[in-house]
Enzyme design. Structure first.
Site, PDB file in Angstrom:
ATOM      1  N   LYS A  80      18.773  16.267  -3.209  1.00 20.78           N
ATOM      2  CA  LYS A  80      19.495  14.986  -3.286  1.00 20.78           C
ATOM      3  C   LYS A  80      19.694  14.617  -4.753  1.00 20.78           C
ATOM      4  CE  LYS A  80      19.310  10.260  -1.322  1.00 20.78           C
ATOM      5  NZ  LYS A  80      18.555   9.318  -0.481  1.00 20.78           N
ATOM      6  N   SER A 155      21.138   7.179   3.431  1.00 15.43           N
ATOM      7  CA  SER A 155      21.868   7.503   2.221  1.00 15.43           C
ATOM      8  C   SER A 155      21.873   8.988   1.866  1.00 15.43           C
ATOM      9  CB  SER A 155      21.277   6.724   1.043  1.00 15.43           C
ATOM     10  OG  SER A 155      19.953   7.170   0.774  1.00 15.43           O
ATOM     11  N   SER A 179      16.689   6.574   5.106  1.00 13.10           N
ATOM     12  CA  SER A 179      17.704   7.458   4.517  1.00 13.10           C
ATOM     13  C   SER A 179      17.501   8.945   4.735  1.00 13.10           C
ATOM     14  CB  SER A 179      17.816   7.209   3.021  1.00 13.10           C
ATOM     15  OG  SER A 179      18.649   6.119   2.815  1.00 13.10           O
TER      16      SER A 179
HETATM   17  N1  GLN Z   1      20.251   2.101   4.685  1.00 10.96           N
HETATM   18  C1  GLN Z   1      19.180   1.481   3.970  1.00 10.96           C
HETATM   19  C2  GLN Z   1      19.719   0.799   2.744  1.00 10.96           C
HETATM   20  O1  GLN Z   1      20.876   0.762   2.597  1.00 10.96           O
HETATM   21  C3  GLN Z   1      18.144   2.484   3.613  1.00 10.96           C
HETATM   22  C4  GLN Z   1      18.478   3.312   2.443  1.00 10.96           C
HETATM   23  C5  GLN Z   1      17.412   4.286   2.068  1.00 10.96           C
HETATM   24  O2  GLN Z   1      16.492   4.576   2.845  1.00 10.96           O
HETATM   25  N2  GLN Z   1      17.489   4.753   0.861  1.00 10.96           N
HETATM   26  O3  GLN Z   1      19.013   0.287   1.931  1.00 10.96           O
END
Ligand code: GLN
Length: 487
Positions: A80, A155, A179
Site C-alpha cells: 500500500k 481505503s 480499510s
Molecule cells: N473508511 C474509513 C475512513 O474513511 C476507514 C479508513 C481506514 O481504515 N483507513 O476513515
C-alpha cells in the site's frame, strides 16, 4: 505463467522451493500481468520493478545454493502506497506527497525485504487512507476486478484489487476503521487486521495513530497467516508495538473447533442488511454448526455508536497527524507565497484533496477549546464503553461473527456526493479498531450479481491463532476462495 500466478502464495512458495519456477520468472510474470491489465484496474500508483527483481534474484541465489528459503521468499507482493520503501515514492495517493521519495523503510517493509519477498509496486489507496471506496485517490480510481463499474472498497482498494486479480499473490494494507477488511470483502479475498500493536507502524504514514494497524491481504487464510508471521513482532521504533514473540499461526489452522462458542452480533444482522448478505451469514452460521461449534446471538449494545465515535477520534487524530504537512518539511510547497502563513495555507490548500480537508476541519473543531470535552473526551469515554461490550461478549463466546459490510461493492460514483452514506459503509468494521481486537474478512459467497460477500470474524486481543483457526475452518468448507475474478 498465469496458472502459477493464480495459485496461492504458499503454493507459489512451494513451486519456487521445488525449482518449478525461479523467483525472477515469477516476479517478472507478475510485473507483466500488471502491465497488461492494470490500465483497466488502476491498482498501482507506481511499479518498483528494479527492487522486485533484485529481491527475487537474491531468493534465487539462496535456492541455487540449497540454503533455507525464508517464509514466502520470492512471492510477489503489492505494498500500500502509504508505507515507506527506499527507492520508491510514497504518495499516500495525495498530491501533497506526489514526489515524496521514501527516506527509510517502514519496519513492515524491511521485514518483507529481509524475507526476500519481491515488492512489485505501490498500491493505490484513498488519499491518506481516508475513504471506503478508493475514489478519494488524488491520482486515479481503482476498479473492482469482479466488475469494473464497481468500487473495490477502501481505503486499501489497490492492495485488494491487485491480489484479487492475481497481479500479486499478497499485499499489505492498513486498517484504521476497516480499510483492509472492507476491500477484502468487496474483492472476494482474505483481509486481516491484527491486534493493535502486533505489527509495527513505523514508516506507515499516520492517519489515526490509536487505531491504525498494518495487516495482510491474500487469497487464502493460510497465506494471510503466513504473511502476518513475516511482518509482526516487537519494534523499538514504534512505542505502541507489543513486546511479544512472533507466533506460528499456520500450525493451528486446522484445529478442531468442536465445542467452541461463536457469537453472531445481533446489531449487525438487522436493518440495512442486503438479502444476499443475510443469506451468506446464515450459511456461515450453518457451516459453523455443522463443524460442531455452538452459535448464539450476542448483543453489542453500543456498536451502533461506533461510527459517531470513530469520526470524532479519527478526525481529531488526523488533524494533528497531518499538521506536519506544512510545505516546509514534506512534499508539495506552493509556488507563490509572500509570507510564512501564506506558505502553510496555500501549500495545504493546493496539496490536500476535499475529503482530507473535511476530516482536518472536523477534527480541529472537535479538539478546539470549548468543544474538546463535549466531543473528543466524550468520544474517548464511549470508545471505552464499546470496548467493554466486546469484553463482556468474549466472556461468553470465543469469537464473534458478522458481515464485513451490510452490502456488496457499490457502483463507482454512487456515494461520492454523500459522505455520510460512505461513512456508514464501515458500520461493521470500526468496532474492532475501537477495541483493538483482531478481525478478519473471509470470502463467504456471492450476491445475485456475482459480487463477493465477506464474513467477518473477530476475537479477543492477541488471539490471532484462534481467529485464523476459525477463518480457515470456514474457508475449507466452501470453494468461494477458489473462485477468481475473470479479468
Ligand atoms: N473508511 C474509513 C475512513 O474513511 C476507514 C479508513 C481506514 O481504515 N483507513 O476513515
Amino acid at each position: 505463467m498465469l496458472e502459477l500466478l493464480k495459485k496461492s502464495a504458499m503454493e507459489q512458495y512451494k513451486a519456487l522451493k521445488n525449482k518449478e519456477v525461479t523467483a525472477v520468472e515469477l516476479t517478472q510474470g507478475a510485473l507483466d500481468r500488471i502491465k497488461s491489465i492494470d490500465e483497466k484496474l488502476g491498482a498501482f500508483n507506481s511499479l518498483t520493478e528494479e527492487i522486485a527483481l533484485k529481491t527475487a534474484k537474491k531468493a534465487d541465489e539462496k535456492i541455487a545454493k540449497g540454503e533455507e528459503l525464508p517464509l514466502l521468499a520470492g512471492v510477489p507482493l503489492a505494498l500500500k502506497d502509504n508505507m515507506n520503501l527506499i527507492g520508491s515514492k510514497t504518495t499516500a495517493s495525495s498530491k501533497i506527497l506526489e514526489n515524496f521519495v521514501s527516506p527509510y523503510n517502514a519496519t513492515a517493509t524491511q521485514k518483507l525485504l529481509d524475507n526476500l519477498i519481491p515488492i512489485v509496486g505501490k498500491a493505490n489507496l484513498d488519499e491518506f487512507a481516508m475513504g471506503s471506496s478508493n475514489e478519494n485517490s488524488a491520482f486515479k480510481k481503482v476498479h473492482n476486478p469482479w466488475n469494473l463499474n464497481k468500487v473495490p472498497g477502501g481505503s486499501s482498494g489497490g492492495s485488494a484489487a491487485s491480489v484479487a486479480s492475481c497481479e500479486a499473490a499478497l499485499a499489505l494494507g492498513s486498517d484504521t476503521g476497516g480499510s483492509i477488511r472492507l476491500p477484502a470483502s468487496f474483492c472476494g479475498i482474505v483481509g486481516m487486521k491484527p491486534t493493535y500493536g502486533k505489527v509495527s507502524r513505523y514508516g506507515l504514514i499516520a492517519f489515526a495513530s490509536s487505531l491504525d494497524q498494518i495487516g495482510p491481504f491474500a487469497r487464502t487464510v493460510e497465506d494471510a497467516a503466513a504473511l502476518l508471521e513475516v511482518i509482526s513482532g516487537y519494534d523499538y521504533h514504534d512505542s505502541t508495538s507489543l513486546k511479544l514473540p512472533v507466533e506460528n499461526y499456520r500450525e493451528s489452522l486446522n484445529n478442531d473447533i468442536k465445542g467452541k462458542k461463536i457469537g453472531l452480533v445481533k446489531e449487525l444482522i438487522g436493518e440495512g442488511l442486503s438479502d444476499d448478505v443475510k443469506k451468506a451469514i446464515q450459511n456461515a452460521v450453518d457451516t459453523y454448526k455443522s463443524l460442531g461449534a455452538e452459535v448464539v446471538e450476542i448483543s453489542l449494545p453500543n456498536i451502533k455508536h461506533s461510527i459517531g465515535i470513530y469520526y470524532i477520534l479519527a478526525t481529531a487524530e488526523c488533524s494533528s497527524n497531518l499538521a506536519r504537512f506544512d510545505g516546509v518539511r514534506y512534499g508539495h510547497r506552493t509556488a507563490d507565497a509572500s509570507n510564512l502563513l501564506e506558505l502553510y495555507c496555500k501549500s495545504r490548500a493546493e496539496g490536500f484533496g476535499p475529503e482530507v480537508k473535511r476530516r482536518i476541519m472536523l477534527g480541529t473543531y472537535a479538539l478546539s477549546s470549548g468543544y474538546y470535552d463535549a466531543y473528543y473526551k466524550k468520544a474517548l469515554q464511549m470508545r471505552r464503553v464499546v470496548y467493554e461490550d466486546f469484553l463482556k461478549a468474549f466472556e461468553k463466546v470465543d469469537a464473534l461473527i458478522a458481515p464485513t459490510c451490510p452490502n456488496t461493492a457499490f457502483d463507482l460514483g454512487s456515494k461520492t456526493e454523500d459522505p455520510l452514506a460512505m461513512y456508514l459503509t464501515d458500520i461493521a468494521t470500526i468496532g474492532a479498531n475501537l477495541a483493538g481486537i483482531p478481525a478478519i474478512s473471509v470470502p463467504a459467497g456471492f450476491d445475485k450479481d456475482g459480487m463477493p460477500i465477506g464474513l467477518q470474524i473477530m476475537s479477543p486481543q492477541l488471539t490471532e491463532k484462534a481467529l485464523f483457526n476459525f477463518a480457515y475452518k470456514f474457508e475449507q468448507e466452501h470453494d468461494y476462495y477458489k473462485q477468481l475474478a475473470n479479468i
